[in-house]
Design a protein around this motif. Structure first.
Motif, PDB file in Angstrom:
ATOM      1  N   GLY A 257       0.800  -1.213   0.000  1.00 45.37           N
ATOM      2  CA  GLY A 257       0.000   0.000   0.000  1.00 45.37           C
ATOM      3  C   GLY A 257       0.832   1.262   0.000  1.00 45.37           C
ATOM      4  N   GLY A 258       1.860   1.306   0.847  1.00 45.12           N
ATOM      5  CA  GLY A 258       2.697   2.491   0.927  1.00 45.12           C
ATOM      6  C   GLY A 258       3.467   2.754  -0.350  1.00 45.12           C
ATOM      7  N   SER A 259       3.736   1.700  -1.120  1.00 44.84           N
ATOM      8  CA  SER A 259       4.463   1.839  -2.387  1.00 44.84           C
ATOM      9  C   SER A 259       3.524   1.986  -3.577  1.00 44.84           C
ATOM     10  CB  SER A 259       5.381   0.622  -2.606  1.00 44.84           C
ATOM     11  OG  SER A 259       6.346   0.528  -1.575  1.00 44.84           O
ATOM     12  N   ARG A 260       2.227   1.863  -3.328  1.00 45.64           N
ATOM     13  CA  ARG A 260       1.183   2.082  -4.329  1.00 45.64           C
ATOM     14  C   ARG A 260       1.221   1.064  -5.474  1.00 45.64           C
ATOM     15  NH1 ARG A 260       2.391   6.693  -6.859  1.00 45.64           N
ATOM     16  NH2 ARG A 260       4.456   6.835  -5.900  1.00 45.64           N
ATOM     17  N   VAL A 261       1.551  -0.175  -5.161  1.00 44.97           N
ATOM     18  CA  VAL A 261       1.534  -1.225  -6.169  1.00 44.97           C
ATOM     19  C   VAL A 261       0.798  -2.452  -5.630  1.00 44.97           C
ATOM     20  CG1 VAL A 261       3.675  -0.477  -7.286  1.00 44.97           C
ATOM     21  CG2 VAL A 261       3.769  -2.154  -5.428  1.00 44.97           C
ATOM     22  N   ALA A 262       0.219  -3.205  -6.557  1.00 44.08           N
ATOM     23  CA  ALA A 262      -0.484  -4.434  -6.188  1.00 44.08           C
ATOM     24  C   ALA A 262      -0.323  -5.443  -7.313  1.00 44.08           C
ATOM     25  CB  ALA A 262      -1.963  -4.154  -5.936  1.00 44.08           C
ATOM     26  N   VAL A 263      -0.387  -6.716  -6.951  1.00 42.02           N
ATOM     27  CA  VAL A 263      -0.322  -7.808  -7.921  1.00 42.02           C
ATOM     28  C   VAL A 263      -1.489  -8.739  -7.661  1.00 42.02           C
ATOM     29  CG1 VAL A 263       0.968  -9.850  -8.679  1.00 42.02           C
ATOM     30  CG2 VAL A 263       2.184  -7.719  -8.205  1.00 42.02           C
ATOM     31  N   VAL A 264      -2.156  -9.154  -8.724  1.00 42.93           N
ATOM     32  CA  VAL A 264      -3.263 -10.109  -8.625  1.00 42.93           C
ATOM     33  C   VAL A 264      -3.045 -11.214  -9.639  1.00 42.93           C
ATOM     34  CG1 VAL A 264      -5.727 -10.468  -9.051  1.00 42.93           C
ATOM     35  CG2 VAL A 264      -4.983  -8.478  -7.754  1.00 42.93           C
ATOM     36  N   SER A 265      -3.188 -12.450  -9.199  1.00 36.11           N
ATOM     37  CA  SER A 265      -3.087 -13.614 -10.085  1.00 36.11           C
ATOM     38  C   SER A 265      -4.484 -14.124 -10.424  1.00 36.11           C
ATOM     39  CB  SER A 265      -2.296 -14.727  -9.397  1.00 36.11           C
ATOM     40  OG  SER A 265      -2.456 -15.960 -10.085  1.00 36.11           O
ATOM     41  N   THR A 266      -4.693 -14.459 -11.689  1.00 33.88           N
ATOM     42  CA  THR A 266      -5.973 -15.036 -12.112  1.00 33.88           C
ATOM     43  C   THR A 266      -6.014 -16.547 -11.910  1.00 33.88           C
ATOM     44  OG1 THR A 266      -5.246 -15.458 -14.400  1.00 33.88           O
ATOM     45  CG2 THR A 266      -6.125 -13.265 -13.914  1.00 33.88           C
ATOM     46  N   ALA A 267      -4.864 -17.167 -11.610  1.00 37.22           N
ATOM     47  CA  ALA A 267      -4.727 -18.619 -11.685  1.00 37.22           C
ATOM     48  C   ALA A 267      -5.723 -19.385 -10.824  1.00 37.22           C
ATOM     49  CB  ALA A 267      -3.292 -19.026 -11.322  1.00 37.22           C
ATOM     50  N   ARG A 268      -5.784 -19.065  -9.538  1.00 38.81           N
ATOM     51  CA  ARG A 268      -6.611 -19.850  -8.618  1.00 38.81           C
ATOM     52  C   ARG A 268      -8.100 -19.543  -8.739  1.00 38.81           C
ATOM     53  NH1 ARG A 268      -4.042 -24.114  -5.630  1.00 38.81           N
ATOM     54  NH2 ARG A 268      -1.871 -23.840  -6.269  1.00 38.81           N
ATOM     55  N   TYR A 269      -8.443 -18.485  -9.450  1.00 37.82           N
ATOM     56  CA  TYR A 269      -9.853 -18.134  -9.616  1.00 37.82           C
ATOM     57  C   TYR A 269     -10.496 -18.857 -10.796  1.00 37.82           C
ATOM     58  CZ  TYR A 269      -8.990 -14.474  -6.222  1.00 37.82           C
ATOM     59  OH  TYR A 269      -8.655 -13.790  -5.073  1.00 37.82           O
ATOM     60  N   ASN A 270      -9.717 -19.631 -11.521  1.00 42.63           N
ATOM     61  CA  ASN A 270     -10.248 -20.420 -12.633  1.00 42.63           C
ATOM     62  C   ASN A 270     -11.344 -21.352 -12.115  1.00 42.63           C
ATOM     63  OD1 ASN A 270     -10.715 -22.204 -14.747  1.00 42.63           O
ATOM     64  ND2 ASN A 270      -8.550 -22.332 -15.316  1.00 42.63           N
ATOM     65  N   PRO A 271     -12.586 -21.202 -12.596  1.00 42.80           N
ATOM     66  CA  PRO A 271     -13.680 -22.047 -12.097  1.00 42.80           C
ATOM     67  C   PRO A 271     -13.463 -23.538 -12.293  1.00 42.80           C
ATOM     68  CG  PRO A 271     -14.566 -20.148 -13.252  1.00 42.80           C
ATOM     69  CD  PRO A 271     -13.084 -20.163 -13.523  1.00 42.80           C
TER      70      PRO A 271
END
Length: 455
Positions: A257-271
């Motif tokens: 948060g303090g560095s203003r960056v985020a990463v999100v992976s789509t892998a585990r959300y695969n139905p």
């Protein structure tokens, strides 16, 4: 090693009674929800509620956290709350300014043919009969985030596109080395950017659902390195599975948060992984508030509980919404159940939209951390912490009144214009369960507000 898909069961529940309080398990783990008076004070800028002010009942719109067995609040019931005042006084919080006012979203890095083994790592190791489904569109994610963060510009990270490469290859052409790397499973690959190449550690997946995983901290460091000058924040989307430390099986995302960056992976959300991971589609939000589901989860987690204790737990009847109650939560459940079941032969289009909906919720959550918004303990809220992929599916897409106050303050947006922007996005995907339910919730929320500007 491949894993067999566990068939999903056909729907059996009508969700006739919805609970708006926490489960009986919450009391057993000693989770103590802030009182109505404390919640009202937490939503104010000065941290106190004017004496004599009538307390609003938000339970039919913003229920209490579920706190089911193994949920994040069940594991850490004393997680400290963050009021609006505490958020305002947070030293590491970054303000949105005229010079830093754009949220960039980076498309998943591409992989050239000479490094095709890296692309193969995005494919789950499954044996099943379900048809392959489309990965979420990053442009669709940008459209959703534009509405969610109404008041802030959200756009794709401009070219050149990010690229995964073999770490030792400066040209992208190492056919012999690549062939060896595929069998040797390199412990480090490179992320090529306009500002240089960043090392990304890899490891074998512990549960073998994917062949290899990338290190989340390395990706976040790379995101910091490519943060544009006019960026308020950067969200890097990846299609590969992630881990953060050696104890993790996997992680879906994280924000610095303090560095203003985020990463999100789509892998585990695969139905297609739902059966293996135990994700129940029938009781995803908003049906996660089904009272019968509450009880089943609690009973299954404590099979050795004494009969006397079980009876006592059931005597403490939670507040509920019966069928016919016209509330935002009930409206969401009605819209959710009106569509064809996701548990019995769902269409490829429905599964693709389900995948997108999950990524939209996590992207929204992680970017809120860049605004300094901490995990929520006040309500069932998109800002709740999540301890599992199963819990993730049960959480709502909306912000509670306290976190909404933070967002409005941070972005300068109008709450009701924001709702209307989100409703427009949801209406374009009204055939999709998660979006249809959220759209119905927003419509009912606007109706309850009656056009006023008070929460």
């Amino acid at each position: 090693m491949s894993m067999e898909v566990v068939p999903l069961q056909p729907p059996k529940c009508r969700h006739s009674s919805l609970s708006v309080t926490s489960s009986a398990h919450a009391a057993e783990v000693r989770y103590r929800r802030p009182t109505a008076s404390q919640r009202a004070a937490a939503a104010t800028l000065n941290g106190w509620r004017k004496k004599g002010t009538k307390l609003s009942d938000y339970s039919s719109t913003y229920p209490a956290p579920l706190v089911l067995p193994d949920d994040d609040l069940a594991v850490d019931p004393e997680y400290p709350p963050q009021s609006v005042r505490q958020w305002l006084e947070e030293e590491d919080r970054n303000e949105v300014t005229p010079k830093k006012n754009v949220v960039y979203v980076a498309v998943p890095p591409e992989t050239e043919k000479d490094n095709d083994f890296i692309r193969i790592w995005t494919q789950p190791q499954l044996e099943g009969t379900e048809q392959a489904i489309n990965m979420p569109s990053v442009q669709d994610l940008v459209d959703y985030l534009t509405a969610f963060y109404h008041g802030i510009t959200v756009r794709l990270l401009p070219p050149p596109r990010l690229r995964f490469q073999s770490w030792n290859d400066g040209t992208g052409r190492t056919s012999k080395r690549t062939a060896k790397a595929k069998s040797a499973a390199p412990r480090q690959i490179g992320l090529d950017t306009a500002k240089g190449r960043f090392p990304i550690r890899t490891r074998a997946s512990k549960d073998r659902l994917y062949e290899r995983q990338f290190n989340l901290d390395d990706l976040l460091d790379a995101a910091i390195g490519i943060l544009p000058d006019d960026a308020y924040a950067l969200l890097l989307v990846v299609d590969h599975d992630l881990y953060e430390d050696e104890d993790d099986v996997f992680v879906c995302g994280r924000a610095y948060g303090g560095s203003r960056v985020a990463v999100v992976s789509t892998a585990r959300y695969n139905p297609l992984l739902d059966g293996v991971q135990g994700v129940e589609r029938e009781h995803a939000w908003p049906a996660s508030h089904c009272e019968a589901y509450f009880q089943d989860c609690c009973d299954a987690a404590e099979p050795q509980q004494s009969a006397k204790k079980k009876v006592k737990a059931r005597e403490a009847e939670p507040d509920r919404l019966e069928e016919g109650a016209e509330t935002p939560l009930r409206a969401a459940v009605t819209a959710y159940t009106a569509l064809p079941s996701l548990s019995s032969r769902p269409s490829v289009a429905a599964l693709s939209s389900l995948w997108l909906n999950r990524v939209c919720r996590t992207g929204s959550h992680e970017l809120a951390h860049c605004l300094g918004i901490d995990h929520c303990v006040y309500y069932a809220c998109i800002m709740q912490g999540s301890s599992s992929i199963r819990e993730d599916a049960r959480q709502p897409p909306y912000l509670c009144p306290i976190d909404m106050a933070k967002l409005v303050r941070a972005t300068g947006t109008d709450e009701w214009e924001r709702y209307r922007a989100l409703l427009g996005v949801c209406e374009k995907r009204c055939e999709t369960h998660g979006f249809a339910a959220f759209g119905a919730w927003i419509t009912a929320r606007l109706a309850v507000a009656g056009g006023t500007n008070s929460v």
